[in-house]
Design a protein around this motif. Structure first.
Motif: not given
Length: 117
Positions: A44-49, A75-76, A80-82, A91-93
């Motif tokens: 994601g490119s930003s915290m909201p994203h 968390n956002a 980095w969230v697993v 992995h959402v980074m």
């Protein structure tokens, strides 16, 4: 029964795609990792994203397939969230962290899965 394995990995990748996550990749780690069978990585490119991607994956996979992560680390705000689905780790980074940690290099021996098929 909830879906597992490859089906779950593809469902997570598609859910991330629906919320326009960046650089979605899925690897088959069977025989390479004792932690999980499949890994999904997206950015994601930003915290909201990042928040939207996380919510999209969790909500979509639960709603359509009845699968919930057994654990979530980060968390956002940590960028980095697993999401741990046992046989699939998502992995959402943030893009900057993803470049810095280079998971693609770490799992270079893993077979990449065509999740769009």
């Amino acid at each position: 029964m909830a879906i597992q394995g490859l089906e779950l990995a593809k469902a997570c990748a598609n859910a991330a795609d629906d919320i326009q996550a960046d650089k979605i990749r899925v690897w088959d780690l069977r025989g390479l990792s004792n932690l999980t069978d499949f890994m999904v990585v997206c950015s994601g490119s930003s915290m909201p994203h990042l928040r939207a991607v996380l919510g999209g994956i969790r909500g979509d996979v639960d709603e359509k397939h009845g699968a919930k992560p057994v654990n979530a680390e980060g968390n956002a705000d940590t960028k980095w969230v697993v999401l741990d689905y046992i046989d699939v780790m998502v992995h959402v980074m943030h893009v900057e962290l993803r470049d810095y940690y280079g998971l693609e290099d770490l799992w270079a021996d893993a077979k990449e899965i065509d999740w769009k098929s």
